[in-house]
Write an enzyme that holds these catalytic residues in place. Structure first.
Site, PDB file in Angstrom:
ATOM      1  N   ASP A   1      -7.920 -15.223 -29.750  1.00  0.00           N
ATOM      2  CA  ASP A   1      -8.699 -14.114 -29.862  1.00  0.00           C
ATOM      3  C   ASP A   1      -9.866 -14.568 -30.059  1.00  0.00           C
ATOM      4  O   ASP A   1     -10.589 -14.226 -31.453  1.00  0.00           O
ATOM      5  CB  ASP A   1      -8.150 -13.014 -30.463  1.00  0.00           C
ATOM      6  CG  ASP A   1      -6.792 -12.247 -29.841  1.00  0.00           C
ATOM      7  OD1 ASP A   1      -6.417 -12.937 -28.752  1.00  0.00           O
ATOM      8  OD2 ASP A   1      -6.170 -11.560 -30.742  1.00  0.00           O
TER       9      ASP A   1
ATOM     10  N   ASP B   1      -3.056  -7.115 -18.932  1.00  0.00           N
ATOM     11  CA  ASP B   1      -2.564  -7.380 -20.375  1.00  0.00           C
ATOM     12  C   ASP B   1      -1.567  -5.910 -20.458  1.00  0.00           C
ATOM     13  O   ASP B   1      -1.107  -5.235 -19.504  1.00  0.00           O
ATOM     14  CB  ASP B   1      -3.797  -7.032 -21.124  1.00  0.00           C
ATOM     15  CG  ASP B   1      -3.698  -7.517 -22.592  1.00  0.00           C
ATOM     16  OD1 ASP B   1      -2.650  -7.327 -23.139  1.00  0.00           O
ATOM     17  OD2 ASP B   1      -4.670  -8.258 -22.999  1.00  0.00           O
TER      18      ASP B   1
ATOM     19  N   HIS C   1     -11.012 -13.666 -19.718  1.00  0.00           N
ATOM     20  CA  HIS C   1     -10.114 -12.498 -20.220  1.00  0.00           C
ATOM     21  C   HIS C   1     -11.084 -11.906 -21.311  1.00  0.00           C
ATOM     22  O   HIS C   1     -11.809 -12.338 -21.837  1.00  0.00           O
ATOM     23  CB  HIS C   1      -8.974 -13.206 -20.836  1.00  0.00           C
ATOM     24  CG  HIS C   1      -8.083 -12.128 -21.664  1.00  0.00           C
ATOM     25  ND1 HIS C   1      -7.765 -10.954 -21.184  1.00  0.00           N
ATOM     26  CD2 HIS C   1      -7.447 -12.224 -22.859  1.00  0.00           C
ATOM     27  CE1 HIS C   1      -7.037 -10.308 -21.922  1.00  0.00           C
ATOM     28  NE2 HIS C   1      -6.834 -11.027 -22.930  1.00  0.00           N
TER      29      HIS C   1
ATOM     30  N   GLU D   1       4.346 -15.350 -32.530  1.00  0.00           N
ATOM     31  CA  GLU D   1       4.501 -16.144 -33.761  1.00  0.00           C
ATOM     32  C   GLU D   1       5.768 -16.096 -34.622  1.00  0.00           C
ATOM     33  O   GLU D   1       5.961 -17.124 -35.304  1.00  0.00           O
ATOM     34  CB  GLU D   1       3.046 -16.028 -34.561  1.00  0.00           C
ATOM     35  CG  GLU D   1       1.945 -16.561 -34.185  1.00  0.00           C
ATOM     36  CD  GLU D   1       1.458 -15.439 -32.643  1.00  0.00           C
ATOM     37  OE1 GLU D   1       1.747 -14.316 -32.798  1.00  0.00           O
ATOM     38  OE2 GLU D   1       0.783 -16.007 -31.945  1.00  0.00           O
TER      39      GLU D   1
ATOM     40  N   ARG E   1       0.970 -18.041 -26.702  1.00  0.00           N
ATOM     41  CA  ARG E   1      -0.138 -18.134 -27.862  1.00  0.00           C
ATOM     42  C   ARG E   1       0.647 -18.879 -28.842  1.00  0.00           C
ATOM     43  O   ARG E   1      -0.108 -19.784 -29.563  1.00  0.00           O
ATOM     44  CB  ARG E   1      -0.289 -16.655 -28.296  1.00  0.00           C
ATOM     45  CG  ARG E   1      -1.497 -16.797 -29.239  1.00  0.00           C
ATOM     46  CD  ARG E   1      -2.066 -15.334 -29.550  1.00  0.00           C
ATOM     47  NE  ARG E   1      -1.187 -14.628 -30.381  1.00  0.00           N
ATOM     48  CZ  ARG E   1      -1.369 -13.359 -30.644  1.00  0.00           C
ATOM     49  NH1 ARG E   1      -2.572 -12.800 -30.266  1.00  0.00           N
ATOM     50  NH2 ARG E   1      -0.517 -12.800 -31.580  1.00  0.00           N
TER      51      ARG E   1
ATOM     52  N   ASP F   1       2.585 -13.663 -25.508  1.00  0.00           N
ATOM     53  CA  ASP F   1       1.794 -13.183 -26.463  1.00  0.00           C
ATOM     54  C   ASP F   1       2.372 -12.687 -27.826  1.00  0.00           C
ATOM     55  O   ASP F   1       3.711 -12.635 -27.690  1.00  0.00           O
ATOM     56  CB  ASP F   1       0.767 -11.963 -25.996  1.00  0.00           C
ATOM     57  CG  ASP F   1      -0.497 -11.969 -26.922  1.00  0.00           C
ATOM     58  OD1 ASP F   1      -0.592 -12.824 -27.812  1.00  0.00           O
ATOM     59  OD2 ASP F   1      -1.007 -11.026 -26.739  1.00  0.00           O
TER      60      ASP F   1
END
Ligand SMILES: *[C@@H]1O[C@H](CO)[C@@H](O)[C@H](O)[C@H]1NC(C)=O
Ligand SMILES: *[C@@H]1O[C@H](CO)[C@@H](O)[C@H](O)[C@H]1NC(C)=O
Ligand SMILES: *[C@@H]1O[C@H](CO)[C@@H](O)[C@H](O)[C@H]1NC(C)=O
Ligand SMILES: *[C@@H]1O[C@H](CO)[C@@H](O)[C@H](O)[C@H]1NC(C)=O
Ligand SMILES: *[C@@H]1O[C@H](CO)[C@@H](O)[C@H](O)[C@H]1NC(C)=O
Ligand SMILES: *[C@@H]1O[C@H](CO)[C@@H](O)[C@H](O)[C@H]1NC(C)=O
Length: 881
Positions: free
Chosen positions: A564, A350, A622, A468, A548, A465
């Site tokens: 998440d 990450d 994860h 959006e 994501r 990630d």
């Protein structure tokens, strides 16, 4: 000449020139059929409603909060259809707005073009656009169809002209699958709405959602606007998929896709009906006639794109966490996993690995040994994946940080509303700017950054990630002006955060292909495309990208995890719905964070989650920063044993999973699927979403409750053979069974009628791929079974194009297993064992191509046949009773 072709008017068998609605009071509409005329979430008064020309009738009683008090009368002036004519692609017509004295939505468009495209016998497209001003259309590639199909269609189309309506019927049953007379067509610059009656309440898809698989039709509003939002049933989440599948009462299925990327709502109500409400673009519907659920998905992915074929290694076990702190710590975990002989294919990092959380850098103090660790993974047949976020820091000194300097030089960043400078947001590294993936040079820019990082750390896949895109500063570090019609549209869908710019960029920011207002929800999908293409160019192999944020066609480039989630039993259960839904969306490479992400997990939950997660198409454990460690090696020896067992089970079944991915990539079928996809005429199967299948032949019934020692599971009509217990049989006429499931047990069944390929497992796929294959032959009640195997080198881009793959079909019937080989692979592919279920008595002999083989009866009426044969060559195995 003419008679050779089917006359298109046979599809359009009736044009009903309606008479408006002259019967009764136009406000007397059944409660369940009220179409909301005041969808704004703010309170309103009767006067506001009536100004719009709508009916006002307060509703008290059950559902009082949800049933609209302000709704459209049945004679609400909408559009009138005229000039309907045949075209080479289908039909076209004009829609003219009917006059109204009411104060309605701003900027209605008075004249519209209607296009009806009869693209294939199972697919039609209905497009309503503005003939005078070109409007935004979603820039994804869809099939270009020049001429209408000349084959008989599964649908027929009816129009109502005076109060425009379009109705679609399934020819075979007469079922009305689409009827837009449920409500008026509204078409304004920033408010477009169309309602349709649904033929049943069996609605699936419409996401991304965090709730049950069957979509509620009890006044449920689903909002589409990609958002960095922890999964919640009342929020718009990371991806937008305005697509539903409906299973009609008789088990036939159809799908509807609204190709539109603006902020949008789908409102479902018990009529049953659905209202699409979007604030831009055009109305562009695709309808798919199936008639099976799988055919609907094949037809949908024909339009949005078939799923990518993943590398074989990516189907192994992935391990990750946020908070590894150093490369030595990460490496230590890998070493401990190896020492414990727990299968693992991929290690991840990450954002910890970056210098000050900046993309394309690594922290040379704490992650000093990262390149060595990656080499060590490679030397052990394992792979490495790391996170990349789209936000590029703009805080570094000129000449020191190429990702920013190159982007500026290439004018690659999204501009603010003035179009003179990059819009600035705030993400993990602090202040950032955002690459515009609609820019024609964005691919080259992105590849250059990935390449230069790959030169330092030779990663194998990329996890994208925050795309959006997420922005911790709503709009920008300077806010948004909030005074343009984009920032402040006449209607804002019920988005979380109340504003379109909440947790993202100002929607009036400028991208190469237009304004962010239109392009927002495409951001992640376009980043997936750039990343996947860059990976192919850099590595010369199949790409592996997990994103994501998604949008239709994302499956062409990679997979998804459902974000998440919490380390809770509820989110364990809910993850199955994500797996089912993303398969419907054409993104079969899907999984959830095993053991949960946020909150501390515990041993029992984590064991059960590994047991379910072993059947996620994409399997990754994860963890959030600061949460207790949750890698398999962080638990007791017993827990490690159970986790190793189920991982071995997954590795054993990987050839089946891989074959399903191949079928997905060529035909667009799902990999993991709900029972409703396989048993659409079984009313119980329609609601089951705590179990799922891999293809047709494997049923997974996970334990989802704390302390449970058994699973209450539904078995559709047929024979089901337990996988771990080698063939304990359930003979079901379609009912619920309690199956024993102590903590060391994962409940998986082979379905009678299918042959499932497997392989002896190992600690990673490089090693397991060298082991002999297994065939599990699970006969149905008539003693028949069939299945197939796809095999190739697991990484090449062009295995299919260069015909360098094995494709074999196996059929079992009358005690004989035969193979048919459609294509062969350059290397020998050894079959070592056949397990045949439901053998009542020990056979006299078993032969391979006429030569006797070794065999033995094992528990539960199963026969274990040992052999050694290259599957590239056809064979015949006879069981002589
Ligand atoms: C498609 O339609 C056009 C225009 O009607 C016609 O000229 C052409 O021959 C058609 N093509 C085919 C393949 O039918
Ligand atoms: C479509 O809906 C309208 C409005 O309720 C109704 O009058 C009409 O009969 C329906 N059409 C069909 C074919 O069911
Ligand atoms: C990582 O391990 C190597 C080899 O043992 C050692 O030289 C190095 O100092 C360690 N790095 C850190 C940040 O502890
Ligand atoms: C919006 O606000 C900005 C800053 O306050 C101003 O410069 C701009 O002219 C305004 N635009 C409109 C359309 O009112
Ligand atoms: C793809 O679909 C065709 C037609 O239904 C079928 O014959 C073929 O076996 C399918 N291919 C795969 C790999 O499933
Ligand atoms: C699970 O544990 C029980 C009790 O120790 C044992 O009898 C059983 O064989 C185990 N099952 C598996 C699949 O390992």
């Amino acid at each position: 000449m003419f008679s050779e072709k089917r006359n298109m008017w046979q599809t359009l068998i009736l044009i009903a020139f309606g008479f408006g609605f002259c019967h009764g009071n136009s406000c007397s509409i059944d409660d369940s059929e009220r179409i909301d005329c005041y969808p704004e979430t703010v309170p309103f008064v009767q006067e506001n409603c009536e100004k719009r020309g709508c009916c006002y009738k307060p509703y008290e009683g059950e559902n009082a909060d949800n049933i609209p008090w302000c709704y459209y009368p049945s004679d609400y002036p909408s559009y009138q259809l005229s000039q309907l004519k045949q075209t080479s692609q289908g039909f076209s017509g004009k829609l003219m707005q009917m006059s109204s004295t009411h104060q309605r939505i701003e900027n209605e468009i008075n004249e519209l073009d209607l296009g009806l495209y009869l693209e294939t016998p199972t697919r039609l497209r209905i497009k309503i656009s503005d003939p005078h001003n070109s409007r935004y259309e979603v820039p994804i590639e869809t099939p270009a169809v020049k001429n209408a199909t000349t084959d008989p269609t599964l649908y027929s189309v009816f129009f109502q002209s005076s109060q425009f309506g379009i109705t679609l019927k399934r020819q075979s049953s007469g079922n009305v699958i689409f009827n837009s007379s449920a409500g008026p067509l509204i078409y304004a610059d920033q408010f477009l709405q169309l309602s349709t009656f649904l033929p049943s309440k069996n609605i699936y898809g419409l996401g991304e959602r965090h709730e049950q698989a069957l979509v509620s039709t009890n006044w449920k509003r689903i909002v589409f606007w990609n958002r960095d939002q922890g999964p919640d049933s009342n929020a718009n989440l990371y991806g937008s998929h305005p697509f539903y599948m409906c299973i009609e009462e008789d088990g036939n299925a159809h799908g509807v896709f609204l190709l539109n990327s603006n902020a949008m709502e789908a409102e479902l109500q018990p009529a049953p009906a659905l209202t699409w409400r979007t604030i831009g673009g055009i109305l562009d519907f695709y309808v798919f006639l199936g008639p099976t659920p799988e055919a609907v998905i094949e037809q949908y992915t024909m339009v949005v794109g078939r799923p990518v074929m993943p590398p074989y290694w990516s189907l192994g076990f992935h391990l990750c966490r946020w908070g590894y702190e150093t490369s030595n710590h990460t490496w230590d975990i890998v070493s401990k996993m190896r020492a414990a002989k727990i299968p693992q294919d991929v290690q991840w990092n990450d954002i910890d690995y970056m210098t000050s959380k900046r993309d394309f850098t690594y922290d040379k103090a704490n992650f000093d040994t990262l390149p060595q660790m990656v080499n060590d993974l490679h030397n052990n047949g394992q792979h490495y994946v790391m996170i990349i976020d789209p936000g590029v820091s703009n805080q570094e000194a000129t000449g020191t940080y190429p990702p920013y300097d190159d982007g500026l030089a290439m004018s690659i960043f999204i501009q603010d509303s003035t179009g003179t400078k990059p819009i600035e947001g705030r993400v993990w590294p602090g202040k950032t700017v955002f690459p515009d993936f609609t820019h024609p040079h964005s691919g080259a820019y992105w590849q250059k950054q990935l390449q230069s990082y790959h030169d330092q750390v030779p990663f194998d896949g990329v996890w994208i990630d925050m795309n959006e895109p997420s922005n911790f500063a709503d709009g920008s570090t300077a806010g948004c002006h909030g005074n343009s019609t984009l920032d402040n549209p006449p209607y804002v869908p019920d988005v979380t955060g109340a504003k379109l710019s909440a947790r993202t960029l100002c929607v009036d920011s400028k991208q190469y292909a237009g304004v962010h207002y239109n392009l927002h929800s495409l951001y992640g999908m376009l980043e997936m495309k750039a990343t996947s293409e860059a990976l192919v160019n850099i590595r010369g192999q199949r790409s592996f990208v997990i994103s994501r944020s998604t949008f239709p066609s994302a499956g062409k480039y990679g997979g998804h995890w459902n974000g998440d989630i919490l380390s809770t039993w509820e989110d364990l259960q809910q993850s199955i719905v994500s797996v089912i839904n993303f398969n419907l969306f054409g993104i079969p490479l899907i999984g959830a964070d095993i053991c949960g992400f946020t909150k501390n997990t515990n041993e029992e939950l984590c064991i059960r989650w590994m047991q379910l997660g072993a059947f996620y198409p994409f399997m990754r454990n994860h963890n959030d920063i600061l949460m207790r460690p949750q890698a398999p090696i962080d638990f007791s020896t017993d827990a490690q044993n159970y986790m190793r067992d189920v991982l071995s089970m997954r590795y054993m079944l990987l050839p089946h999973l891989y074959t399903l991915f191949y079928a997905a990539s060529v035909n667009g079928t799902t990999v993991a699927r709900g029972l409703f996809s396989e048993f659409p005429t079984d009313k119980t199967a329609l609601i089951v979403d705590q179990q799922f299948m891999w293809g047709q032949g494997l049923l997974i019934s996970p334990v989802l409750q704390k302390g449970a020692n058994s699973v209450h599971a539904y078995f559709p009509n047929g024979l089901w053979y337990e996988c771990m217990d080698f063939g304990t049989t359930i003979d079901s006429s379609g009912s619920w069974f309690d199956v024993n499931a102590p903590i060391n047990q994962t409940v998986v069944h082979f379905r009678g009628g299918f042959v499932v390929p497997g392989q002896y497992p190992a600690v990673n796929t490089q090693k397991s791929r060298m082991n002999p294959l297994i065939l599990f032959v699970a006969p149905d009640r008539s003693g028949n079974a069939a299945g197939s195997l796809y095999w190739d080198d697991g990484i090449s881009l062009d295995s299919a194009k260069e015909s360098n793959f094995l494709l074999a079909t196996f059929r079992y019937s009358q005690n004989t297993l035969t193979s048919e080989v459609a294509a062969t692979f350059k290397e020998s592919v050894k079959l070592g064992t056949v397990f045949l279920f439901n053998v009542k008595t020990k056979p006299r002999d078993v032969t391979l191509n006429g030569v006797s083989l070794q065999f033995r009866m094992i528990e539960n009426n199963a026969l274990d046949i040992e052999l050694s044969v290259d599957v590239n060559k056809p064979f015949v195995i006879k069981v002589l009773p």
